[in-house]
Design a protein around this motif. Structure first.
Motif, PDB file in Angstrom:
ATOM      1  N   MET A   1      44.374  24.307  43.776  1.00  0.00           N
ATOM      2  CA  MET A   1      45.691  24.140  43.168  1.00  0.00           C
ATOM      3  C   MET A   1      46.024  25.328  42.282  1.00  0.00           C
ATOM      4  O   MET A   1      45.137  25.956  41.707  1.00  0.00           O
ATOM      5  CB  MET A   1      45.747  22.862  42.325  1.00  0.00           C
TER       6      MET A   1
ATOM      7  N   TYR B   1      55.940  18.441  44.386  1.00  0.00           N
ATOM      8  CA  TYR B   1      55.669  19.760  43.826  1.00  0.00           C
ATOM      9  C   TYR B   1      56.908  20.656  43.841  1.00  0.00           C
ATOM     10  O   TYR B   1      56.976  21.620  43.066  1.00  0.00           O
ATOM     11  CB  TYR B   1      54.530  20.435  44.589  1.00  0.00           C
ATOM     12  N   LYS B   2      57.865  20.338  44.675  1.00  0.00           N
ATOM     13  CA  LYS B   2      59.093  21.120  44.728  1.00  0.00           C
ATOM     14  C   LYS B   2      60.042  20.661  43.624  1.00  0.00           C
ATOM     15  O   LYS B   2      60.136  19.478  43.314  1.00  0.00           O
ATOM     16  CB  LYS B   2      59.761  20.979  46.095  1.00  0.00           C
TER      17      LYS B   2
ATOM     18  N   HIS C   1      59.346  24.971  40.760  1.00  0.00           N
ATOM     19  CA  HIS C   1      58.579  23.798  41.168  1.00  0.00           C
ATOM     20  C   HIS C   1      58.947  22.606  40.286  1.00  0.00           C
ATOM     21  O   HIS C   1      59.731  22.743  39.345  1.00  0.00           O
ATOM     22  CB  HIS C   1      57.080  24.083  41.066  1.00  0.00           C
TER      23      HIS C   1
ATOM     24  N   THR D   1      54.121  23.985  35.527  1.00  0.00           N
ATOM     25  CA  THR D   1      54.262  23.485  36.892  1.00  0.00           C
ATOM     26  C   THR D   1      52.926  23.627  37.598  1.00  0.00           C
ATOM     27  O   THR D   1      52.024  24.319  37.114  1.00  0.00           O
ATOM     28  CB  THR D   1      55.340  24.268  37.686  1.00  0.00           C
TER      29      THR D   1
ATOM     30  N   ARG E   1      51.019  23.384  41.868  1.00  0.00           N
ATOM     31  CA  ARG E   1      51.243  23.251  43.301  1.00  0.00           C
ATOM     32  C   ARG E   1      49.924  23.032  44.024  1.00  0.00           C
ATOM     33  O   ARG E   1      48.944  23.726  43.759  1.00  0.00           O
ATOM     34  CB  ARG E   1      51.912  24.506  43.892  1.00  0.00           C
ATOM     35  N   LYS E   2      49.919  22.047  44.914  1.00  0.00           N
ATOM     36  CA  LYS E   2      48.755  21.826  45.789  1.00  0.00           C
ATOM     37  C   LYS E   2      48.798  22.860  46.900  1.00  0.00           C
ATOM     38  O   LYS E   2      49.792  22.979  47.627  1.00  0.00           O
ATOM     39  CB  LYS E   2      48.788  20.414  46.362  1.00  0.00           C
TER      40      LYS E   2
END
Length: 349
Positions: A9, A143-144, A156, A338, A340-341
């Motif tokens: 991540m 995540y967006k 994100h 933020t 993100r995966k």
């Protein structure tokens, strides 16, 4: 154990693998050996592992279901030094913390609520707590989104971090020496711990503007030697003991702000220069700059309408920090991050 479940991540401006504690060897030496194999250290390029060949991308998060009252998960952060293979748990990491909330929900440690989910985290490294507010419309992590943080190219979904008990978490007090100004090697410093032990220094005291490029600072060997000498002395003064093999305290050169923030920073972490600024380092920097008589006096700039919400400028932009004070110390620190995966699967040793 030849393979381990792993999720890579991005958390804030850092990146690394996230693991469930139960999936790793339980004995520390065996765990660290496995992590070094996974990351590809010791090797400056980490060519034989998933490490990113830089301290900011050579980080590990270990998460487990918590048995503490009022807490959902425990979070242990480990910093892996790419070239030496040193693994340190001496510091916390607020950037990687941003990924802990989504990871805990994705792994079933916390049940997602509709719209947003609060994940209550005990931070093992600093013996303190943070609440993470994660966006979960329809009970699913997203995540967006439209939140942008400097140092990350795209927008994100926002993750709000509320920290509690960070003041003095590792050094015993917001000002570990009890002094606003300490003098080390003839240089005035403000030693502060609001979640990340940090040494604030005026860039001008080193003959610098404070706006130098990362490359210029990285190539300034004389500066790095002097900063390391000060850092070793500061470690003892800050109740951290011998810090020669530790990644704390961080060394922060400050200069007057140029983009409407409270201060401009260049941070050594501790021997490389941060491309932005660490979350908790920014929290410590902001707190130090707000203290009357600190090394920032005369250059720190506050907003008239909200003096407790400030932007800490760094080479990639700025990071917004909100501090709540009571009785001369910080009782809550809030930041927006933020995450993100990037990958979910199995990593091989």
């Amino acid at each position: 154990m030849n393979s381990i479940p792993c999720m890579i991540m991005r958390g804030g401006t850092s990146k690394g693998p996230f693991f469930l504690a139960e999936d790793l060897p339980q004995e520390k030496a065996a765990r660290d050996k496995a992590l070094l194999a996974i990351m590809g250290s010791p090797d400056g390029r980490q060519i034989d592992g998933i490490g990113g060949a830089h301290p900011l991308t050579s980080k590990v998060a270990i998460v487990s279901r918590s048995e503490r009252d009022g807490v959902d998960v425990d979070y242990l952060f480990l910093q892996v030094t790419p070239d030496t293979g040193m693994i340190s748990d001496a510091q916390n990491c607020g950037n990687m913390l941003a990924g802990v909330g989504p990871f805990a929900i994705e792994r079933g440690l916390v049940r997602a609520q509709n719209i947003e989910t609060t994940v209550r985290v005990y931070m093992v490294n600093s013996d303190s707590r943070a609440d993470l507010i994660v966006q979960t419309p329809d009970g699913q992590v997203i995540y967006k989104g439209d939140a942008h943080i400097d140092g990350v190219p795209k927008s994100h979904a926002p993750i709000l971090q509320n920290y509690f008990g960070t003041a003095g978490a590792q050094c015993g007090a917001l000002l570990p020496t009890g002094q606003v100004i300490d003098v080390i090697d003839g240089t005035e410093c403000t030693l502060v711990d609001n979640g990340m032990p940090s040494v604030l220094l005026r860039a001008a005291d080193f003959g610098l503007s404070g706006y130098e490029s990362l490359e210029d600072l990285e190539n300034n060997e004389e500066l790095k030697v002097r900063l390391e000498f000060i850092r070793l002395q500061a470690g003892t003064l800050m109740n951290l003991g011998d810090v020669s093999e530790k990644t704390i305290p961080k060394m922060c050169l400050i200069a007057p702000p140029r983009q409407g923030g409270i201060i401009s920073t260049r941070t050594f972490i501790p021997r490389r220069v941060h491309q932005a600024v660490g979350v908790l380092a920014a929290a410590s920097d902001a707190a130090g700059c707000m203290i009357i008589g600190s090394v920032a006096e005369g250059m720190a700039v506050f907003e008239d309408n909200n003096p407790c919400r400030v932007n800490v400028e760094h080479p990639s932009g700025a990071l917004t920090v909100e501090l709540e004070w009571e009785g001369g110390t910080v009782i809550r620190t809030a930041l927006l991050r933020t995450a993100r995966k990037i990958m979910d699967g199995t990593v091989f040793l």
